[in-house]
Scaffold this active site. Structure first.
Site, mmCIF file in Angstrom:
data_model
loop_
_atom_site.group_PDB
_atom_site.id
_atom_site.type_symbol
_atom_site.label_atom_id
_atom_site.label_comp_id
_atom_site.label_asym_id
_atom_site.label_seq_id
_atom_site.Cartn_x
_atom_site.Cartn_y
_atom_site.Cartn_z
ATOM 1 N N GLU A 1 -1.949 -9.255 -0.661
ATOM 2 C CA GLU A 1 -3.390 -9.505 -0.504
ATOM 3 C C GLU A 1 -4.091 -9.529 -1.861
ATOM 4 O O GLU A 1 -5.060 -10.260 -2.056
ATOM 5 C CB GLU A 1 -3.992 -8.442 0.425
ATOM 6 N N ALA B 1 0.865 -1.178 0.000
ATOM 7 C CA ALA B 1 0.000 0.000 0.000
ATOM 8 C C ALA B 1 0.904 1.231 0.000
ATOM 9 O O ALA B 1 2.123 1.115 0.183
ATOM 10 C CB ALA B 1 -0.881 -0.013 1.234
ATOM 11 N N GLU C 1 2.611 -5.871 7.610
ATOM 12 C CA GLU C 1 1.834 -4.823 8.303
ATOM 13 C C GLU C 1 2.081 -4.758 9.804
ATOM 14 O O GLU C 1 2.108 -3.664 10.384
ATOM 15 C CB GLU C 1 0.334 -5.014 8.061
ATOM 16 N N GLY D 1 -0.486 -4.993 0.721
ATOM 17 C CA GLY D 1 -1.634 -4.970 -0.188
ATOM 18 C C GLY D 1 -1.345 -5.730 -1.484
ATOM 19 O O GLY D 1 -2.256 -6.332 -2.071
#
Ligand code: NAD
Length: 714
Positions: free
Chosen positions: A119, A68, A139, A116
């Site tokens: 994911e 991210a 994270e 991200g």
């Protein structure tokens, strides 16, 4: 073309196989808000296009998606809970729609697919990569946890135990490890990736692969019976709590999230993840850890600019082969910059080479380097007793004994042995750079380069600009420190520079506590366990060396007499007079022996208490909060003064220097982040309660004004 956006596009390749290609506007792909929006539109286009038989996600860059966009995090974390939850729900809806597309899907992974990015690939049915693939969910290292379905999809794909290990450690996993646990379905040569992906999708589309079954398992509850679940989760919780400690809530929250969602299907499981993500995002710990990441990026950006502006160091010389010189030579060599190591003592040279050899052998044992690299690094350190080998040296780091006379002489000598444009830096910890510069003909080519012990482990290098130091010199030294893998922070010259200048007020706070009757063991315990320092003040003084501490305290007292001179003796003086120099001679505040592994083991020494009686004038008992306040206020006030005086350039640099150089607790983010978390007005009110303790406890008028104006540092 099925879809064309700023950061990604979708096109039909052949036989109904479509490619969604991430190609962000910067050098790397990030899953920022704009990319997510684009992804949503692309998925809509895919849903509306007929004739698609399979989809692969790819990247036009070397890496898939690095994660991210962390620069967006602090803004997002500020959103009200419901809005942050909505944002997560919206992102999750996009990944769910990818997972639900009516044809088989696959991600093709080269390089990083982190956070991200990881994911995103978990939403597809298959993942294949080449050996460059590095996949993980980091994270929790930022005080949060995966929020785009990572805690839901990963355990359903690789089992709860594997997933908890990945998520709680935040580790990056190499392609082979990903294949072993099943995150990757295949690892193939880079050139064959695309063909392999198309073949697999065609097979799946033709019904020769059970992609629907794979997909259904990923969306169903975890297949664990009650006993298995109990064993798995209680073991993980115990281990994770012990490892992360009480100050870092993210890893244990991630485990509890996976546990709570174990018996649930995708939708309900994602809601639990979402709630817990929001809770973590609101903690000061998340703000502090994300803040450190951003400060680190800021420093790296500055170092990159410096490297562009200055010629790279091709060959370095280190003067002095002691603890620091040996470490600096090793670090330079290991990062590929050859170095001449000069001393006046043959034995010191042998010791320096021996230390470098030991460090390299440890890396060899851990499989981090091969025998070839070991030999290459060792042979790029040239030990010498003369200045003869200094031709071609463009960077000199002086690390001889901390004696101004010897240093001045050595600096003047070496200046005549190197070319005019070579840069000379001193690793002094206390002598002002502008004082040392007086012995040089070219003071503009001179500055401080203050490493921390042990050099190979400590990330900070303080770079000190003397009165006459030129920008070129600073750029060259910043670039050299960065090339050595360190984080350079540039500061202006003053006694103690930045790091030691703010450390000594903390030690003076310690001396005052002891004088007023505190027990040094209790102070250490509170500062370690409650505040979170890696070592309490007494232990730190023992490790640094009481003699070194005693000397530096005198320098600080001379440099800042109004705040740092002492009325009489303090605890450090008592230890010093008794020649209890700390770990180095087995006795300081603590007594040291060796444990079974030969490591120093400390014990509170009753003799220390007796000796300290000479300086104890009070008999007060101190609550934990009082100990923390009395220790921290002098440091905080000095850090603020350093910013006000321009010794340090910004709160970001100060905080990073404190975390990287002193081990300031990362979960507190540094002094300025800590002040923002406390609230400036609350801090001022607290410090005012201790103002009677002396000048180090006085809040600066500047800080008082900021507090009155309701300002923050970040
Ligand atoms: P050290 O005593 O381990 O090493 C000093 C070395 O310098 C010795 O090997 C000595 O033989 C050599 N030397 C003396 N005169 C010399 C000369 N004329 N030419 C070449 N070599 C000479 O000391 P150290 O702990 O490595 O400290 C070196 C410098 O680094 C000091 O300025 C110190 O303040 C600074 N420093 C030390 C630490 C630390 O934790 N030890 C941390 C930061 C900075």
């Amino acid at each position: 073309m099925i879809y064309q956006g700023e950061a990604l596009s979708v096109q039909l390749l052949q036989d109904g196989i479509a490619e969604l290609r991430f190609d962000g506007t910067g050098a790397i792909n990030k899953l920022d808000r704009a990319t997510l929006l684009s992804l949503e539109q692309a998925v809509t286009a895919l849903e509306q296009t007929s004739g698609i038989r399979g989809l692969m996600l790819t990247s036009a860059k070397e890496a898939f998606i690095v994660g991210a966009d962390i620069t967006e995090f602090l803004g997002l974390f500020e959103l009200p809970d419901a809005e942050l939850g909505d944002w997560l729900a919206k992102a999750n809806a996009i990944f769910n729609r990818i997972e639900d597309l009516p044809f088989p899907t696959l991600s093709l992974v080269r390089g990083y697919a982190l956070g991200g990015g990881c994911e995103c690939i978990l939403a597809t049915d298959y993942r294949i990569g080449d050996t460059s693939a590095r996949i993980g969910l980091p994270e929790t290292k930022l005080g949060i946890m995966p929020g785009f379905g990572g805690t839901v999809r990963l355990p359903r794909l690789i089992g709860a135990d594997n997933a908890m290990e990945w998520i709680t450690t935040g580790q990056e996993n190499k392609a082979e490890a990903c294949l072993a646990v099943g995150v990757l379905d295949a690892v193939v040569d880079t050139e064959q990736l695309q063909d392999a992906a198309i073949r697999l999708l065609q097979d799946a589309a033709a019904g020769r692969q059970d992609w629907q079954g794979k997909r259904a398992r990923k969306c169903a509850p975890l297949t664990l019976d009650k006993l298995e679940a109990m064993m798995s989760f209680s073991t993980a919780k115990g281990m994770v709590a012990a490892k992360a400690g009480p100050h870092y809530p993210a890893p244990i929250t991630a485990v509890k999230t996976i546990e709570a969602a174990a018996a649930l299907g995708r939708g309900a499981a994602l809601l639990i993840e979402q709630d817990n993500f929001v809770k973590l995002a609101k903690t000061p710990v998340a703000r502090a850890l994300v803040g450190i990441f951003l400060n680190d990026q800021f420093i790296k950006g500055k170092a990159k600019k410096a490297a562009k502006a200055a010629p790279a160091t091709r060959k370095a010389a280190v003067l002095g082969a002691g603890i620091m010189g040996g470490g600096i030579a090793y670090q330079s060599a290991v990062k590929g910059i050859p170095v001449v190591m000069k001393d006046i003592n043959d034995q010191a040279l042998a010791l320096g080479m021996n230390e470098a050899g030991k460090l390299l052998n440890k890396q060899l044992e851990r499989g981090k380097i091969d025998g070839f690299k070991l030999t290459r690094v060792l042979s790029s350190i040239t030990p010498t007793l003369s200045y003869d080998g200094l031709q071609g040296v463009d960077m000199v780091v002086e690390a001889v004994v901390e004696n101004p006379r010897i240093k001045s002489q050595v600096l003047a000598e070496v200046e005549t042995k190197v070319s005019e444009d070579a840069v000379i830096a001193s690793n002094t910890s206390t002598i002002p750079i502008s004082t040392l510069a007086r012995s040089l003909k070219r003071p503009e080519r001179f500055c401080g380069m203050h490493f921390f012990n042990p050099v190979h482990r400590m990330p900070l290098v303080e770079i000190i600009r003397g009165e006459q130091t030129s920008d070129d010199t600073i750029n060259k030294v910043v670039a050299y420190a960065a090339a050595m893998g360190k984080s350079p922070v540039v500061v202006n010259d003053c006694p103690g520079f930045f790091v030691n200048r703010v450390l000594f007020p903390y030690f003076f706070g310690f001396g005052k506590l002891i004088a007023d009757g505190a027990d040094f063991v209790q102070v250490d315990k509170v500062m370690e366990k409650v505040f979170g320092w890696p070592m309490g003040p007494a232990y730190l003084l023992d490790v640094v060396g009481i003699d070194t501490g005693h000397h530096a305290a005198a320098v600080m007292a001379e440099g800042f007499p109004a705040r740092m001179s002492k009325a009489g003796k303090d605890a450090i003086d008592v230890m010093y007079e008794q020649q209890r120099f700390g770990q180095k001679n087995g006795k300081g505040f603590y007594a040291y022996s060796q444990d079974k592994k030969g490591k120093p083991k400390k014990e509170a020494d009753p003799q220390s208490y007796q000796l300290l009686q000479a300086v104890v004038t009070g008999q007060a008992e101190f609550a934990q909060d009082d100990i923390i306040a009395r220790m921290m206020i002098p440091m905080i006030n000095e850090v603020v003064l350093c910013l006000e005086e321009g010794i340090i350039g910004s709160p970001a640099e100060a905080d990073l220097a404190l975390v990287y150089g002193l081990g300031f607790p990362p979960f507190r983010g540094g002094v300025f982040r800590y002040l923002d978390t406390l609230g400036l007005a609350s801090y001022v009110a607290l410090a005012d309660q201790f103002a009677h303790l002396g000048p180090l406890y006085q809040v600066s008028p500047g800080l008082r004004q900021m507090a009155a104006d309701g300002k923050t540092f970040y």
